[in-house]
Enzyme design. Sequence first.
Site, PDB file in Angstrom:
ATOM      1  N   LYS A 182      27.571 147.837   6.236  1.00  0.00           N
ATOM      2  CA  LYS A 182      28.991 148.231   6.308  1.00  0.00           C
ATOM      3  C   LYS A 182      29.745 147.800   5.057  1.00  0.00           C
ATOM      4  O   LYS A 182      30.731 148.435   4.660  1.00  0.00           O
ATOM      5  CB  LYS A 182      29.640 147.669   7.571  1.00  0.00           C
ATOM      6  CG  LYS A 182      29.684 146.150   7.676  1.00  0.00           C
ATOM      7  CD  LYS A 182      30.931 145.529   7.121  1.00  0.00           C
ATOM      8  CE  LYS A 182      30.860 144.016   7.143  1.00  0.00           C
ATOM      9  NZ  LYS A 182      32.086 143.379   6.654  1.00  0.00           N
ATOM     10  N   ASP A 196      32.634 146.736  13.157  1.00  0.00           N
ATOM     11  CA  ASP A 196      32.714 146.080  11.855  1.00  0.00           C
ATOM     12  C   ASP A 196      32.934 147.100  10.741  1.00  0.00           C
ATOM     13  O   ASP A 196      33.683 146.857   9.787  1.00  0.00           O
ATOM     14  CB  ASP A 196      31.422 145.301  11.611  1.00  0.00           C
ATOM     15  CG  ASP A 196      31.586 144.183  10.597  1.00  0.00           C
ATOM     16  OD1 ASP A 196      32.695 143.960  10.117  1.00  0.00           O
ATOM     17  OD2 ASP A 196      30.575 143.522  10.298  1.00  0.00           O
ATOM     18  N   THR A 207      36.140 147.097   8.096  1.00  0.00           N
ATOM     19  CA  THR A 207      35.860 146.950   6.665  1.00  0.00           C
ATOM     20  C   THR A 207      36.334 148.150   5.868  1.00  0.00           C
ATOM     21  O   THR A 207      36.825 148.017   4.741  1.00  0.00           O
ATOM     22  CB  THR A 207      34.349 146.740   6.448  1.00  0.00           C
ATOM     23  OG1 THR A 207      33.970 145.526   7.090  1.00  0.00           O
ATOM     24  CG2 THR A 207      33.994 146.656   4.977  1.00  0.00           C
TER      25      THR A 207
END
Length: 333
Positions: free
Chosen positions: A191, A244, A248
């Site tokens: 990610k 996540d 991000t």
Amino acid sequence: MTRCAVFGTGSWGTAFAMILADAGCEVVLWGRRAELVEAIDRTKTNPDYLPDLVLPDSIRATTDAATALAGADFAVLAVPSQTLRANLAEWAPLIEPQTVLVSLMKGIELGTVKRMSEVIQEVAGVGPERVAVVSGPNLAPEIANRQPAASVVACTDESVAQRFQKACHTPYFRPYTNTDVVGCELGGAVKNVIGLAVGMADGMGLGDNTKATLMTRGLAETTRLGLALGADPYTFAGLAGMGDLVATCSSPLSRNHTFGTNLGRGMTLAETIAATKQTAEGVKSCESVLDLARRTGVEMPIVQAVVDVVHGGRPTQEVLAGLMARSAKPERR
């Protein structure tokens, strides 16, 4: 009382020390720089990373790893991923038999293409049942303000994951457990790379369609790699995967997104590094993720594009055009 040592006085290490203290643990925070450690211990603030956060009085800070590790139930590792091996080699002889090692790091080691839990097992000489991983949408400045957030604690031994879940559960931080360490670590590492790509799109002035495409296809690349390495595909639909990734790729608080944005605006790699005060893990991990994908036989065109820009010096417009010109395939691939 559960005793925890936290290694790393950056934003996430400091914020996680706060979480553990708020959950009722005895916490010792280790740092290498004596002046910063002294400031944390004396003022209960971290002036370099989270100056507005007043830490609980119960947190002690030290530069002595032996003091931090003495009697620790958990040793929480929050150093930059590419420095883990060298740091842990220093600390390993001090780790007591009962101590579980917990990784907050999100990266793949350059050269070896090992996940952080694999590096920990190798360097510390411990089995997988003594290594846990924390991963999820955990932007440190928001958590430092005690805003609600959730995460995943993963360990091959579910009882160990449950023990650490209890150690870091607070009214604002909700941890879930998982036994899919591979999937949680890959979600966290890749990610960062996709965050760079979305940041580049932002810097180029592109819209939400482009960014949604990069996020969705980036998740597909992550899932392909995970499946090839034995991960549970459902992990990538959860907090350690999509959760996540969204944080991000969407937040200006994300180091990787900000780094990518600066590149997209036309800054050189050297200029962007100079403007970045903290580690953007994806800058180095994009190479190791791509290396891992090649060794595994998995195609990851977005990761390749990020490597081409960050380390190959190719213009972002040229790389984006190359991605869009790729031959069409069924969406499920």
